[in-house]
Each structure stands twice: as structure tokens, then as C-alpha cells.
Write a protein that holds these residues in place. Structure first.
Motif, PDB file in Angstrom:
ATOM      1  N   GLY A  72       0.818  -1.214   0.000  1.00  0.00           N
ATOM      2  CA  GLY A  72       0.000   0.000   0.000  1.00  0.00           C
ATOM      3  C   GLY A  72       0.847   1.257   0.000  1.00  0.00           C
ATOM      4  N   TYR A  73       1.894   1.257   0.783  1.00  0.00           N
ATOM      5  CA  TYR A  73       2.766   2.422   0.833  1.00  0.00           C
ATOM      6  C   TYR A  73       3.487   2.624  -0.488  1.00  0.00           C
ATOM      7  N   LEU A  74       4.025   1.542  -1.050  1.00  0.00           N
ATOM      8  CA  LEU A  74       4.764   1.661  -2.307  1.00  0.00           C
ATOM      9  C   LEU A  74       3.856   1.993  -3.481  1.00  0.00           C
ATOM     10  N   ALA A  75       2.660   1.429  -3.494  1.00  0.00           N
ATOM     11  CA  ALA A  75       1.755   1.633  -4.622  1.00  0.00           C
ATOM     12  C   ALA A  75       1.072   2.995  -4.596  1.00  0.00           C
ATOM     13  N   PHE A  76       0.759   3.490  -3.393  1.00  0.00           N
ATOM     14  CA  PHE A  76      -0.065   4.694  -3.309  1.00  0.00           C
ATOM     15  C   PHE A  76       0.628   5.877  -2.655  1.00  0.00           C
ATOM     16  N   GLY A  77       1.794   5.660  -2.060  1.00  0.00           N
ATOM     17  CA  GLY A  77       2.492   6.762  -1.408  1.00  0.00           C
ATOM     18  C   GLY A  77       1.667   7.321  -0.270  1.00  0.00           C
ATOM     19  N   THR A  78       1.782   8.625  -0.053  1.00  0.00           N
ATOM     20  CA  THR A  78       1.054   9.230   1.058  1.00  0.00           C
ATOM     21  C   THR A  78      -0.215   9.935   0.620  1.00  0.00           C
ATOM     22  N   THR A  79      -0.379  10.153  -0.693  1.00  0.00           N
ATOM     23  CA  THR A  79      -1.598  10.809  -1.173  1.00  0.00           C
ATOM     24  C   THR A  79      -2.073  10.126  -2.444  1.00  0.00           C
ATOM     25  N   SER A  80      -3.332   9.781  -2.435  1.00  0.00           N
ATOM     26  CA  SER A  80      -3.905   9.154  -3.615  1.00  0.00           C
ATOM     27  C   SER A  80      -5.355   8.807  -3.321  1.00  0.00           C
ATOM     28  N   ASP A  81      -6.190   8.921  -4.344  1.00  0.00           N
ATOM     29  CA  ASP A  81      -7.580   8.491  -4.186  1.00  0.00           C
ATOM     30  C   ASP A  81      -7.630   6.981  -3.981  1.00  0.00           C
ATOM     31  N   GLY A  82      -6.789   6.252  -4.683  1.00  0.00           N
ATOM     32  CA  GLY A  82      -6.744   4.807  -4.554  1.00  0.00           C
ATOM     33  C   GLY A  82      -6.303   4.358  -3.175  1.00  0.00           C
ATOM     34  N   ARG A  83      -5.498   5.173  -2.535  1.00  0.00           N
ATOM     35  CA  ARG A  83      -5.016   4.808  -1.201  1.00  0.00           C
ATOM     36  C   ARG A  83      -6.162   4.738  -0.199  1.00  0.00           C
ATOM     37  N   GLU A  84      -7.123   5.666  -0.283  1.00  0.00           N
ATOM     38  CA  GLU A  84      -8.261   5.642   0.635  1.00  0.00           C
ATOM     39  C   GLU A  84      -9.060   4.354   0.478  1.00  0.00           C
ATOM     40  N   LEU A  85      -9.309   3.944  -0.749  1.00  0.00           N
ATOM     41  CA  LEU A  85     -10.028   2.694  -0.995  1.00  0.00           C
ATOM     42  C   LEU A  85      -9.208   1.510  -0.488  1.00  0.00           C
ATOM     43  N   PHE A  86      -7.924   1.543  -0.746  1.00  0.00           N
ATOM     44  CA  PHE A  86      -7.048   0.467  -0.300  1.00  0.00           C
ATOM     45  C   PHE A  86      -7.058   0.359   1.225  1.00  0.00           C
ATOM     46  N   GLU A  87      -6.903   1.466   1.920  1.00  0.00           N
ATOM     47  CA  GLU A  87      -6.876   1.444   3.382  1.00  0.00           C
ATOM     48  C   GLU A  87      -8.223   1.028   3.962  1.00  0.00           C
ATOM     49  N   PHE A  88      -9.314   1.451   3.322  1.00  0.00           N
ATOM     50  CA  PHE A  88     -10.638   1.023   3.776  1.00  0.00           C
ATOM     51  C   PHE A  88     -10.775  -0.491   3.634  1.00  0.00           C
ATOM     52  N   SER A  89     -10.413  -1.010   2.471  1.00  0.00           N
ATOM     53  CA  SER A  89     -10.496  -2.455   2.234  1.00  0.00           C
ATOM     54  C   SER A  89      -9.582  -3.216   3.184  1.00  0.00           C
TER      55      SER A  89
END
Length: 113
Positions: free
Chosen positions: A43-60
Motif C-alpha cells: 500500500g505504501y509503495l503503490a499509493f504513497g502518502t496521497t492518492s484516491d486509490g489509497r483511501e479505498l485500499f486502506e478502507f479495504s
């Protein structure tokens, strides 16, 4: 997560002699623990610290971890009783396993996008 994964593996070894369904559940938990452990780095490598995809990833990731903890809790708190005629607990364990497997498939799908 490594200690929890070891617990699941130990349960799988113990239950492998007693009950195939319990064994499969413990193997599922160990597999999910391993997957979750490596998902943090992904998650960190794919989305860094800011990204719309990161929110979905962290929720999942959070939903997946909650389901995993729920199933692990049943294994820890009632695992010794499951070998008896505790049908309700066995049904609960089976239904939690189905939910967890579904969430694992969904969560793994995020890795492929």
C-alpha cells in the motif's frame, strides 16, 4: 501479525488430526495473516502518502483486518470447545471463514489494478 500467523499455523496442525473444516479455517487464517502482513508495504509503495486509490485500499485493508480479527477471536476463545458438539460455534466459524475468503479475494483484486 507474525505471532497471530504462527497461532493459526499451530491451530491448523492441531486441528488437522481432529476435523477437516477446522483445519481449513486455520489454514485460511494463516494465509490471510501472511497476505495482510505484506499488504502494508504494498500500500505504501503503490499509493504513497496521497492518492484516491489509497483511501479505498486502506478502507479495504481495514475491513479485511476486522474480519480476520473476528475469525481469529473465535478460534482463540472457543477453539478448544469446537471439537465438542458446539454446532452454533462451528456454524459461526464457517460463516466468518466464508466472509473472510470473500474479502481476501476482493482485497487481492486491489493488488491487480
Amino acid at each position: 501479525h507474525a505471532r497471530a500467523e504462527k497461532f493459526a499455523v499451530d491451530q491448523a496442525e492441531r486441528w488437522s488430526q481432529e476435523d477437516e473444516d477446522l483445519y481449513e479455517t486455520a489454514v485460511c487464517v494463516a494465509r490471510c495473516r501472511r497476505f495482510l502482513r505484506f499488504s502494508y508495504a504494498f500500500g505504501y509503495l503503490a499509493f504513497g502518502t496521497t492518492s484516491d486509490g489509497r483511501e479505498l485500499f486502506e478502507f479495504s485493508q481495514g475491513e479485511f483486518e476486522t474480519a480476520l480479527e473476528r475469525l481469529t477471536g473465535v478460534m482463540e476463545n472457543q477453539g478448544d470447545k469446537l471439537g465438542t458438539d458446539a454446532d452454533l460455534d462451528r456454524q459461526r466459524l464457517a460463516s466468518l471463514k466464508v466472509v473472510l475468503e470473500g474479502q481476501l479475494a476482493t482485497f487481492q483484486g486491489l493488488f491487480q489494478t
